[in-house]
Structures are given as structure tokens and as C-alpha cells.
Motif scaffolding. Sequence first.
Motif, PDB file in Angstrom:
ATOM      1  N   GLN A 396       0.833  -1.203   0.000  1.00 46.69           N
ATOM      2  CA  GLN A 396       0.000   0.000   0.000  1.00 46.69           C
ATOM      3  C   GLN A 396       0.867   1.253   0.000  1.00 46.69           C
ATOM      4  O   GLN A 396       0.568   2.240  -0.676  1.00 46.69           O
ATOM      5  N   GLN A 397       1.963   1.218   0.742  1.00 43.56           N
ATOM      6  CA  GLN A 397       2.899   2.348   0.753  1.00 43.56           C
ATOM      7  C   GLN A 397       3.437   2.613  -0.651  1.00 43.56           C
ATOM      8  O   GLN A 397       3.468   3.763  -1.121  1.00 43.56           O
ATOM      9  N   ALA A 398       3.850   1.538  -1.340  1.00 42.15           N
ATOM     10  CA  ALA A 398       4.387   1.694  -2.695  1.00 42.15           C
ATOM     11  C   ALA A 398       3.335   2.245  -3.642  1.00 42.15           C
ATOM     12  O   ALA A 398       3.622   3.126  -4.471  1.00 42.15           O
ATOM     13  N   TRP A 399       2.115   1.732  -3.526  1.00 39.85           N
ATOM     14  CA  TRP A 399       1.025   2.181  -4.405  1.00 39.85           C
ATOM     15  C   TRP A 399       0.744   3.667  -4.197  1.00 39.85           C
ATOM     16  O   TRP A 399       0.642   4.438  -5.162  1.00 39.85           O
ATOM     17  N   SER A 400       0.629   4.063  -2.938  1.00 37.08           N
ATOM     18  CA  SER A 400       0.314   5.468  -2.647  1.00 37.08           C
ATOM     19  C   SER A 400       1.428   6.390  -3.115  1.00 37.08           C
ATOM     20  O   SER A 400       1.170   7.480  -3.642  1.00 37.08           O
ATOM     21  N   GLN A 418      10.079  12.925  -8.516  1.00 40.20           N
ATOM     22  CA  GLN A 418      11.087  11.898  -8.753  1.00 40.20           C
ATOM     23  C   GLN A 418      11.400  11.138  -7.462  1.00 40.20           C
ATOM     24  O   GLN A 418      11.560   9.909  -7.471  1.00 40.20           O
ATOM     25  N   LYS A 419      11.461  11.858  -6.347  1.00 39.19           N
ATOM     26  CA  LYS A 419      11.743  11.194  -5.070  1.00 39.19           C
ATOM     27  C   LYS A 419      10.626  10.219  -4.707  1.00 39.19           C
ATOM     28  O   LYS A 419      10.890   9.108  -4.220  1.00 39.19           O
ATOM     29  N   ALA A 420       9.377  10.630  -4.924  1.00 41.92           N
ATOM     30  CA  ALA A 420       8.254   9.742  -4.620  1.00 41.92           C
ATOM     31  C   ALA A 420       8.285   8.513  -5.524  1.00 41.92           C
ATOM     32  O   ALA A 420       8.045   7.378  -5.071  1.00 41.92           O
ATOM     33  N   ALA A 421       8.591   8.711  -6.817  1.00 44.55           N
ATOM     34  CA  ALA A 421       8.675   7.580  -7.742  1.00 44.55           C
ATOM     35  C   ALA A 421       9.827   6.655  -7.358  1.00 44.55           C
ATOM     36  O   ALA A 421       9.683   5.422  -7.384  1.00 44.55           O
ATOM     37  N   ASP A 422      10.971   7.224  -6.989  1.00 44.51           N
ATOM     38  CA  ASP A 422      12.115   6.410  -6.548  1.00 44.51           C
ATOM     39  C   ASP A 422      11.737   5.561  -5.336  1.00 44.51           C
ATOM     40  O   ASP A 422      12.065   4.369  -5.267  1.00 44.51           O
ATOM     41  N   ALA A 426      11.567   1.492  -5.085  1.00 43.32           N
ATOM     42  CA  ALA A 426      12.378   0.749  -4.109  1.00 43.32           C
ATOM     43  C   ALA A 426      11.519  -0.225  -3.309  1.00 43.32           C
ATOM     44  O   ALA A 426      11.875  -1.398  -3.148  1.00 43.32           O
ATOM     45  N   VAL A 427      10.384   0.234  -2.803  1.00 44.22           N
ATOM     46  CA  VAL A 427       9.520  -0.641  -2.007  1.00 44.22           C
ATOM     47  C   VAL A 427       8.917  -1.732  -2.888  1.00 44.22           C
ATOM     48  O   VAL A 427       8.831  -2.904  -2.484  1.00 44.22           O
ATOM     49  N   THR A 428       8.519  -1.362  -4.104  1.00 50.91           N
ATOM     50  CA  THR A 428       7.932  -2.343  -5.024  1.00 50.91           C
ATOM     51  C   THR A 428       8.924  -3.466  -5.328  1.00 50.91           C
ATOM     52  O   THR A 428       8.557  -4.650  -5.352  1.00 50.91           O
ATOM     53  N   TYR A 436       2.974  -3.964 -10.257  1.00 56.45           N
ATOM     54  CA  TYR A 436       2.781  -2.511 -10.096  1.00 56.45           C
ATOM     55  C   TYR A 436       3.968  -1.698 -10.601  1.00 56.45           C
ATOM     56  O   TYR A 436       3.838  -0.507 -10.884  1.00 56.45           O
ATOM     57  N   LEU A 437       5.122  -2.331 -10.746  1.00 59.51           N
ATOM     58  CA  LEU A 437       6.372  -1.608 -11.025  1.00 59.51           C
ATOM     59  C   LEU A 437       6.317  -0.676 -12.238  1.00 59.51           C
ATOM     60  O   LEU A 437       6.904   0.417 -12.188  1.00 59.51           O
TER      61      LEU A 437
END
Length: 605
Positions: A396-400, A418-422, A426-428, A436-437
Motif C-alpha cells: 500500500q505504501q508503494a502504491w500510494s 522523482q523522489k516519490a517515484a524512486d 524501491a519498495v515495489t 505494479y512496477l
Amino acid sequence: MKTRVRLLGRPQVEGGAQPCPQPRGFKSWALLARVALAGRPVSRRELAGELFFAANDPLGALRWSLADLRRSLNLPDVLRGDPVRLTPDEVWVDVWALEDGSLPAAEIGGTLLDGVELRNCPGFETWLLVARPRSAARSMEELRQRALDLLSTGEADQAVTVAGRAASLDPLDEPAQELFLRALVTAGHEARASVHLASCEATFAREGLVPSPALRAAARGPGPRHRTGLRAGVVAGSLLRAGTAALDAGAADAGIETLRRAADEAERARDLALQADVLRALGSALVHAVRGFDGEGAVVLHRALTAARSAQRPAVAAEILRELAFADVQAGRHASAARALQEAARQAATVGDRALLAAILAVQGMNEADRGRHVTAAALLTESAETARHTGRRRQQAWSLGILARSLLLSGDVDQAQKAADASIAVTQQERWNAYLPWPQVLRSQALAEAGDWDTAREDAENAFALACELGDPCWEGMAGRALGVIELHAGDHAAAHTWIADARRRCDRVSDRYVWVSAYIGLADLELAVREGTDAAAPAAARLHDYAVRADLPEFLAWALVHQAESGDRSRIPLARTAAEGVTNPVLQARVRALDSHFGGSPT
């Protein structure tokens, strides 16, 4: 009794037992609708410019029409002042009732201001071109919701009536036809369903369309049920575990078939809590695990919701409502999604489940983002990601974070995007969640492109596209293909850009339950490519995006379509572009709207 104004179908004013004098002429009706549906007070200057600019005294003509409306409404104190407004305290308007969900089903579906046509009023004509299809889409959305509610509570014959009304509004709307077929089969009218399916297929064929497998599946009744000598509840529980395990292993078809059998056994067991669990698993699988079966998934999830409520399981009900909202957001039914999410939040609050709250906040953020409200969306998605992190819900963290990256990018914060996507990537990758990647990879690609790192952006987009194709996900393929098209355009290869964007559209739109935001996003890239080249393709591309954005309730893309139409010389689009852009937190779009006002003076007159 409050004066009632009907704007759906042939417009009419109703005042009670005695007939009311009706407004004199189309312009009075146009004025009444324009004020009632503006969503904000409208200045007299704006109204006069839209409706009476050809008169010798535009403001005087406006005053006469306002007085005519006061006479017809029998309300001498309304529609006064500047700006002009009309409120629910003063009158009842059927379109308002449609918006808040209180309009009876039998009154839903009429054409807005049917028969009212004005000539030489380009500003109003432009407004009506948006208002009519938006009203039609809202009517379809509300009828669908009513039909699903009726099916979930066993009122199949009433569901047939409501779903049939929705199907009649647009014979080419496949989800509406599918729901009608499911209602007919549930009510025991399988022969009638077969006839309607044949009619649908003939209608689609005349338009060069091919119905999806889901439409044909909807016309078939349930197959024979295989019984065992074991207790139904035991069998249902075993099948639920087996079906879930199959889905987790990637065997979607086998998992769904097993869950369908589990649903039959749970119903036979008459265990509402078990029914809620099984139907929730089946409905979620239909929405997420296979493409083209969101319609069946919605029916199943509504049945699950009824069972969860009856079993007094608020946490399960909240999860089901979130799933229903997610499907609605993807389909552009934002009002239905918002209502479901509000109830989900109330249900979740009763159990204090923070992980569940993170999931609900995520879909709320997605819903806000799709409507262009990126600052609000970013706040919701940030809270969702943080809550998910604290509760150990890594996926859920990665999705959000991935959805957050989109809003940050479109609201102009490229570095944070970019930071949010990075972080999402990483979590994905840590979770090995390849399904989801591609989404955060595409968003990082776009952020890198905005920052000028086009080579790395291409690498990210290519990786996302390759994985999306391996997964067979139409939306991921469309997003990645769009990104590669934009990269080719930057490189100066217009032919390659055309190829990528056309292919992205084909991939995304190959299923009926596509994510409408992605489809519109591809449409915007197609429009921008045509504008960049200065070709005749720009006008039809803008018109396509305009129509699609209206039907899917996507103000950000509607505003972009209107901006391009205004920039091409249609000044009547300017006020509507300004209105559509209100609340859209996209700095590039807002700058273009301001430039229109500066260049043209902001008025079509």
C-alpha cells in the motif's frame, strides 16, 4: 410547497396544484439553467455576454429575462443582485437532485434543456455542449448505482427496470448493456437476455465495434452447481483459501472459478459473514486480476457489501466500499466513488483500523488527482503512504507513493515527484511486486524528462514498457508507450512519436474497463503532437479529448481541450476553459489559461 424546476427533458416550472406560467422563450430557460448549474454565482456582465450580446442593450435584455423568471417562479426576491445566484433554499431543481442522488429513477435520463436551442450565442452553445453530456453521464452513473443496489438486495425485477432505462440511454455503452443483461438473467429472463444480446451485437457491428467477452458472459445463466456431501460452510471456506492461493500464484482464471464455487457454497450455507468474505475476494479478483470483467466484479462486490452490513462487519464493509470506489475512479464515476469512500471512512472509523484507513486515503487521493485537484490529492496520498509505512503495509505504501508521484509531477514539483517515484520503485522491488512496477517507472521517466535527463528517461520508459507487455496490462502499456512517444517527439522523430502514441491508445483502449484517466492522458499527448506539427489533425484531436473528458468527468483534460480550441481561434471556449480549470492545480495549464485571458481579453464578445 417549494417551486420545482425541471431541466431534464422538456423544461418546466411546477408550483403545486395550480399550473405555473412558464418562462417566455428559450433565452429565459437558458438563463435559468446557466445560473442554476454554474456551481458559482455568475456576474451579470458574463450572462449578458453569453446570451444577449447581440441586443441593443444587453444588460437591459438580461434584466427583462430575470424578471420573466421571477414571474414564472412566483418568487419576487430571487435572481437579484450581481452576481446572480439561485440556491436550494429558494427552489428545487431536478439536476441538483440528480447530483446528490435523491432524484427518483423514473425521472433520470432526460436530455438537459431538451428542445432549447439558441442561435448566435456561441458562449452559451459552448457551455451547453459540455453540460448536456455531463448530465447524461451523471444520469448513467446514478442509474447504474441504483440497479446495482437493487441487485444486491434481491430486487431483480426492479433492477431490470432501472438497468433497462440506463441501457436505453446509450445503446453503445457496453457497461450499461452488460448490467442490463445481468439484471435480466438474475430475474430469470434468460430468453429476453439472449434477444437483447443479439440486438447489442448487431448495434455494435453497425458501428464497427466488437463486444467484449464480458458482454456475452453476462447473458448466460449460472452453470450447474456441483455439490459434495460436506457441509457447505466447510466447502466454502476451503474453496476460499484455494482460490486466494491460486490468485496469489498468478493463476487468475483458476482462482476466479474456484471463488465462484466458493460463493455458491457460502450462499448455500446461509452464513452472511462467510458470504461477505467470499464475495469480497471474488469481486476484488474480477476487478484486479482480469481485464474486462469490472461489471461482474461490481455486481459481486455489491452483494458482498449487503452481506457485510447484515453481518455487522464494518471493517469488511469498508474494504468492499474501497474496492467499489477504486473501480468507479478507474471508470470516471467520481461522484459514486466519493460517496463510497465517505461511507468507507465512516465504517473504518468505527473499528480504528489504521491500515484500512491508509487504503481508503489512497483511493480518495486517486479520485482527487483524476479530477485535477493535485494539491489535495498529494496531501491525502502522503498521509496514506506514511500510515501504510507505520502499519507495515508495504505494498500500500508503494502504491500510494506511485500515485503521489503523478500529482507532484502535474502540480509542478518535479524534484519531489522523482523522489516519490524512486521510493515507490524501491519498495515495489523489495516486495517483488512486479505487477505494479511499470507505473512508478513511467512517472520517474517523466520526472527525469522534465529535469532534462532524456537518456535515463528513455531507459526507464523502455523498461516499464517491456515489463507492462510481459504482464499484459493495458493501462501500464499505454502509459509507457505514451512516455516513449513524448521522448521521440523531443528527439525530433515525429514519425516515431506518432507510432508510439497511436500504439499506446490502441493498447490502453483494447478493454472496455480501461482506466479512463490514462486514456485521456494519451489523448492529450496525441493533441499536443498534432499542435506541435501544425497539422489539420489538431482540431479533431481536441474535439475527441473534449468529448471524452466530459463523459469521464476529467476537468483537467477538458480544460486542456478547451485551451487548444481557444488558441486555434474559438474565443467562445475561453470562459469555459477558465471554469474547467478552476480547482485544477496544474501550473502549466493555469499559465495557458491566463495567457488566453491576456491575449484575448477573456471574453467572447
